[in-house]
Design a protein around this motif. Structure first.
Motif, PDB file in Angstrom:
ATOM      1  N   VAL A 140       0.831  -1.216   0.000  1.00 44.23           N
ATOM      2  CA  VAL A 140       0.000   0.000   0.000  1.00 44.23           C
ATOM      3  C   VAL A 140       0.859   1.257   0.000  1.00 44.23           C
ATOM      4  CG1 VAL A 140      -1.732   1.321   1.263  1.00 44.23           C
ATOM      5  CG2 VAL A 140      -1.972  -1.165   1.054  1.00 44.23           C
ATOM      6  N   PRO A 141       1.880   1.360   0.886  1.00 45.32           N
ATOM      7  CA  PRO A 141       2.735   2.551   0.823  1.00 45.32           C
ATOM      8  C   PRO A 141       3.428   2.741  -0.524  1.00 45.32           C
ATOM      9  CG  PRO A 141       3.095   1.365   2.876  1.00 45.32           C
ATOM     10  CD  PRO A 141       2.222   0.507   2.027  1.00 45.32           C
ATOM     11  N   THR A 142       3.801   1.629  -1.175  1.00 49.75           N
ATOM     12  CA  THR A 142       4.463   1.732  -2.479  1.00 49.75           C
ATOM     13  C   THR A 142       3.515   2.299  -3.524  1.00 49.75           C
ATOM     14  OG1 THR A 142       5.927  -0.138  -1.981  1.00 49.75           O
ATOM     15  CG2 THR A 142       5.647   0.444  -4.292  1.00 49.75           C
ATOM     16  N   GLU A 143       2.281   1.807  -3.542  1.00 49.23           N
ATOM     17  CA  GLU A 143       1.298   2.326  -4.490  1.00 49.23           C
ATOM     18  C   GLU A 143       1.027   3.805  -4.231  1.00 49.23           C
ATOM     19  OE1 GLU A 143      -2.201  -0.047  -4.592  1.00 49.23           O
ATOM     20  OE2 GLU A 143      -1.147  -1.908  -5.100  1.00 49.23           O
ATOM     21  N   ALA A 144       0.963   4.179  -2.948  1.00 52.36           N
ATOM     22  CA  ALA A 144       0.729   5.581  -2.597  1.00 52.36           C
ATOM     23  C   ALA A 144       1.913   6.446  -3.044  1.00 52.36           C
ATOM     24  CB  ALA A 144       0.522   5.715  -1.092  1.00 52.36           C
ATOM     25  N   PHE A 145       3.111   5.924  -2.881  1.00 50.32           N
ATOM     26  CA  PHE A 145       4.314   6.653  -3.281  1.00 50.32           C
ATOM     27  C   PHE A 145       4.323   6.892  -4.789  1.00 50.32           C
ATOM     28  CE2 PHE A 145       8.856   6.222  -4.671  1.00 50.32           C
ATOM     29  CZ  PHE A 145       9.258   7.504  -4.298  1.00 50.32           C
ATOM     30  N   VAL A 146       3.970   5.875  -5.565  1.00 52.19           N
ATOM     31  CA  VAL A 146       3.924   6.028  -7.022  1.00 52.19           C
ATOM     32  C   VAL A 146       2.841   7.027  -7.417  1.00 52.19           C
ATOM     33  CG1 VAL A 146       3.459   4.832  -9.200  1.00 52.19           C
ATOM     34  CG2 VAL A 146       4.902   3.744  -7.462  1.00 52.19           C
ATOM     35  N   SER A 147       1.700   6.959  -6.764  1.00 49.05           N
ATOM     36  CA  SER A 147       0.609   7.900  -7.062  1.00 49.05           C
ATOM     37  C   SER A 147       1.018   9.341  -6.764  1.00 49.05           C
ATOM     38  CB  SER A 147      -0.638   7.534  -6.248  1.00 49.05           C
ATOM     39  OG  SER A 147      -1.104   6.245  -6.591  1.00 49.05           O
ATOM     40  N   LEU A 148       1.679   9.551  -5.622  1.00 45.91           N
ATOM     41  CA  LEU A 148       2.157  10.892  -5.284  1.00 45.91           C
ATOM     42  C   LEU A 148       3.230  11.361  -6.266  1.00 45.91           C
ATOM     43  CD1 LEU A 148       2.360  10.643  -1.375  1.00 45.91           C
ATOM     44  CD2 LEU A 148       0.744  12.001  -2.734  1.00 45.91           C
ATOM     45  N   SER A 149       4.065  10.420  -6.698  1.00 49.44           N
ATOM     46  CA  SER A 149       5.088  10.762  -7.686  1.00 49.44           C
ATOM     47  C   SER A 149       4.441  11.228  -8.984  1.00 49.44           C
ATOM     48  CB  SER A 149       5.979   9.545  -7.971  1.00 49.44           C
ATOM     49  OG  SER A 149       6.648   9.114  -6.802  1.00 49.44           O
ATOM     50  N   LEU A 150       3.420  10.507  -9.406  1.00 45.61           N
ATOM     51  CA  LEU A 150       2.708  10.871 -10.631  1.00 45.61           C
ATOM     52  C   LEU A 150       2.074  12.252 -10.483  1.00 45.61           C
ATOM     53  CD1 LEU A 150       1.527  10.342 -13.410  1.00 45.61           C
ATOM     54  CD2 LEU A 150      -0.277   8.992 -12.326  1.00 45.61           C
ATOM     55  N   LEU A 151       1.438  12.505  -9.356  1.00 41.60           N
ATOM     56  CA  LEU A 151       0.806  13.801  -9.127  1.00 41.60           C
ATOM     57  C   LEU A 151       1.841  14.930  -9.164  1.00 41.60           C
ATOM     58  CD1 LEU A 151      -1.666  15.507  -8.363  1.00 41.60           C
ATOM     59  CD2 LEU A 151      -1.169  14.992  -5.943  1.00 41.60           C
ATOM     60  N   PHE A 152       2.988  14.683  -8.545  1.00 36.02           N
ATOM     61  CA  PHE A 152       4.047  15.700  -8.520  1.00 36.02           C
ATOM     62  C   PHE A 152       4.483  16.063  -9.931  1.00 36.02           C
ATOM     63  CE2 PHE A 152       8.612  16.612  -8.736  1.00 36.02           C
ATOM     64  CZ  PHE A 152       8.688  17.752  -7.946  1.00 36.02           C
ATOM     65  N   TRP A 153       4.710  15.048 -10.776  1.00 33.55           N
ATOM     66  CA  TRP A 153       5.206  15.334 -12.115  1.00 33.55           C
ATOM     67  C   TRP A 153       4.125  15.917 -13.022  1.00 33.55           C
ATOM     68  CZ3 TRP A 153      10.077  15.973 -12.378  1.00 33.55           C
ATOM     69  CH2 TRP A 153      10.932  15.222 -11.565  1.00 33.55           C
ATOM     70  N   VAL A 154       2.880  15.547 -12.784  1.00 35.58           N
ATOM     71  CA  VAL A 154       1.788  16.185 -13.526  1.00 35.58           C
ATOM     72  C   VAL A 154       1.759  17.683 -13.231  1.00 35.58           C
ATOM     73  CG1 VAL A 154      -0.724  16.385 -13.676  1.00 35.58           C
ATOM     74  CG2 VAL A 154       0.342  14.127 -13.736  1.00 35.58           C
ATOM     75  N   LEU A 155       1.896  18.023 -11.944  1.00 32.14           N
ATOM     76  CA  LEU A 155       1.902  19.440 -11.553  1.00 32.14           C
ATOM     77  C   LEU A 155       3.134  20.156 -12.110  1.00 32.14           C
ATOM     78  CD1 LEU A 155       0.683  19.138  -7.842  1.00 32.14           C
ATOM     79  CD2 LEU A 155      -0.631  19.904  -9.842  1.00 32.14           C
ATOM     80  N   GLN A 156       4.282  19.453 -12.102  1.00 34.04           N
ATOM     81  CA  GLN A 156       5.503  20.045 -12.640  1.00 34.04           C
ATOM     82  C   GLN A 156       5.358  20.347 -14.130  1.00 34.04           C
ATOM     83  OE1 GLN A 156       7.580  21.275 -10.078  1.00 34.04           O
ATOM     84  NE2 GLN A 156       9.267  20.398 -11.270  1.00 34.04           N
ATOM     85  N   CYS A 157       4.827  19.376 -14.871  1.00 28.55           N
ATOM     86  CA  CYS A 157       4.649  19.557 -16.318  1.00 28.55           C
ATOM     87  C   CYS A 157       3.629  20.650 -16.607  1.00 28.55           C
ATOM     88  CB  CYS A 157       4.230  18.240 -16.969  1.00 28.55           C
ATOM     89  SG  CYS A 157       5.529  16.991 -16.989  1.00 28.55           S
ATOM     90  N   ALA A 158       2.566  20.679 -15.822  1.00 25.64           N
ATOM     91  CA  ALA A 158       1.554  21.721 -16.002  1.00 25.64           C
ATOM     92  C   ALA A 158       2.152  23.098 -15.728  1.00 25.64           C
ATOM     93  CB  ALA A 158       0.364  21.457 -15.079  1.00 25.64           C
ATOM     94  N   SER A 159       2.978  23.177 -14.706  1.00 22.29           N
ATOM     95  CA  SER A 159       3.628  24.446 -14.366  1.00 22.29           C
ATOM     96  C   SER A 159       4.564  24.890 -15.485  1.00 22.29           C
ATOM     97  CB  SER A 159       4.405  24.281 -13.056  1.00 22.29           C
ATOM     98  OG  SER A 159       5.140  25.440 -12.765  1.00 22.29           O
ATOM     99  N   GLN A 160       5.333  23.952 -16.039  1.00 22.50           N
ATOM    100  CA  GLN A 160       6.242  24.291 -17.141  1.00 22.50           C
ATOM    101  C   GLN A 160       5.463  24.743 -18.368  1.00 22.50           C
ATOM    102  OE1 GLN A 160       8.784  20.913 -17.859  1.00 22.50           O
ATOM    103  NE2 GLN A 160       9.962  21.182 -15.977  1.00 22.50           N
ATOM    104  N   LEU A 161       4.364  24.040 -18.657  1.00 23.43           N
ATOM    105  CA  LEU A 161       3.552  24.400 -19.814  1.00 23.43           C
ATOM    106  C   LEU A 161       2.957  25.787 -19.638  1.00 23.43           C
ATOM    107  CD1 LEU A 161       2.326  23.495 -22.503  1.00 23.43           C
ATOM    108  CD2 LEU A 161       0.418  22.515 -21.216  1.00 23.43           C
TER     109      LEU A 161
END
Length: 443
Positions: free
Chosen positions: A414-435
């Motif tokens: 469960v923590p691993t899945e949560a970590f991957v989900s948070l990682s995905l959210l972080f990079w989505v926000l990063q890409c959106a910010s760059q765009l």
């Protein structure tokens, strides 16, 4: 209990090539233990010990996160062809043995065992020397020299393509030495070369005359002029002394390629020199010079000796610093955690490869390459790193959803899945910010 102790002892001693003929002679190849695989826990233990001792003794770090991850990633990639077929060295050796051998030396004779040890090491000397003196072979071997640090993790920085040529040099042994004995020594020769990749062991006294040691191998990894094309030996340094390629360690060794590549992108590290040779050959109009670009030494040019010279090499001053891009501690921790997850996937793939379909093996291989590439982009701080990592996190989350990836421990699912989900959210926000930033600049 006793058997486990013997197994543990042999695993450690195999790294130093200290096994005896009685315990490591086998009648068939299938009986030969996977010594390299068995030694993996000792690799990890010795690397951790080196880090601790190095931190206590050295003024500068002996390892950085980026360099260490790249070296281990190269080691992972170098084993990928084994997912599809048995190593060329052993498979071609067995074919020649079965069809063309002149004599059959007894597999259970200590004389055969010792003769094979010397024979494999002698052949390795020439494998290694040709890998430095023939440009297309250097294109593969340069991977091992690409680190500007020198530590035990450097030993793992191996080439994906070098095994496709090295097998040729061992064929003469197949005319007499049983494959089972060869299968032992090809592993022991490789394992021995792990522990000599360290700066912590300075001098071993009289052993330096006969054996390859950290002191001798440091010279081999140097880009100082006195270091280039020296000390090719595997276990023994006597071949270099006999054939005139020996050099004693003197001035401070500066490690790495003559022209450092300054990147941690894994496929570039593995393959960039092939592209360089192709572009170099296109400069020449004569067909002869085009071919010689690949067959002569890496620094050869028309009008120069076969091995070229060092006139065009950057002068080494002794003050050079390794390439070490600046990236934040949280990002380093992020890279390490995701690397551990892909290392688990890599381990599972090799552990269960016989039970998996070819499509699954291919898919997992692509995922591992994608992950290692994305982490290299992050270490290099490339502008496209965020987009690639976002796409990789989407793939990772999808694979977790369909139970194609397993956590490091069952309790961490469960923590691993949560970590991957948070990682995905972080990079989505990063890409959106760059765009958003790009759009703001264009309006």
């Amino acid at each position: 209990m006793a058997a486990a102790a013997v197994s543990s002892s042999s695993g450690l001693r195999s790294i130093f090539s200290l096994l005896t003929p009685n315990e490591s002679s086998f009648e068939t190849v299938h009986e030969v233990p996977p010594y390299v695989q068995q030694a993996t826990p000792y690799f990890i233990g010795l690397m951790l010990l080196e880090l601790v001792v190095g931190a206590l003794k050295a003024d500068t770090p002996i390892l950085t996160i980026g360099d260490g991850l790249t070296s281990i990633s190269c080691g992972m990639i170098s084993r990928m062809p084994q997912l599809l077929f048995r190593g060329l060295e052993l498979s071609t050796y067995m074919y020649v043995w079965e069809n063309f051998r002149f004599v059959t030396l007894p597999w259970d004779s200590p004389w055969t065992w010792w003769a094979c040890l010397l024979g494999v090491d002698f052949c390795y000397y020439w494998v290694h020397r040709f890998a430095h003196e023939v440009a297309f072979m250097w294109a593969a071997h340069q991977v091992h020299h690409s680190s500007e640090y020198y530590n035990l993790s450097t030993a793992l920085r191996q080439s994906l393509t070098q095994p496709f040529t090295s097998w040729i040099f061992y064929i003469p042994l197949a005319l007499a030495v049983p494959p089972s004995i060869f299968a032992v020594h090809i592993q022991l020769n490789l394992l021995y070369q792990f522990w000599i990749h360290t700066e912590l062991i300075r001098d071993l006294g009289p052993l330096e005359w006969i054996f390859n040691t950290p002191k001798h191998h440091r010279v081999h990894h140097g880009r100082n002029e006195y270091c280039i094309d020296k000390n090719y030996g595997g276990i023994l340094i006597i071949w270099d002394r006999l054939f005139g390629t020996f050099a004693e360690e003197s001035e401070k060794v500066i490690y790495g390629l003559v022209f450092p590549i300054k990147t941690f992108e894994i496929l570039y590290v593995q393959l960039h020199y092939y592209r360089y040779l192709w572009k170099k050959s296109k400069y020449y109009k004569k067909i002869k010079n085009k071919f010689l670009t690949f067959l002569n030494g890496p620094s050869w040019k028309p009008g120069k000796p076969r091995l070229g010279d060092h006139v065009d090499n950057p002068k080494v001053t002794g003050t050079e610093l390794p390439h070490d891009p600046s990236w934040t501690l949280p990002l380093q921790l992020y890279a390490v955690l995701h690397f551990l997850l892909v290392l688990k996937a890599y381990h599972d793939l090799f552990e269960h490869k016989t039970m998996l379909s070819q499509m699954t093996v291919l898919g997992m291989t692509c995922y591992i390459l994608l992950t290692l590439t994305a982490l290299g982009f992050i270490i290099d701080q490339r502008p496209t790193a965020g987009l690639l990592e976002m796409l990789r996190c989407i793939v990772t989350a999808t694979m977790q959803r369909y139970h194609l990836l397993t956590p490091l421990l069952p309790a961490l699912a469960v923590p691993t899945e949560a970590f991957v989900s948070l990682s995905l959210l972080f990079w989505v926000l990063q890409c959106a910010s760059q765009l958003f930033s790009i759009k703001s600049k264009t309006t």
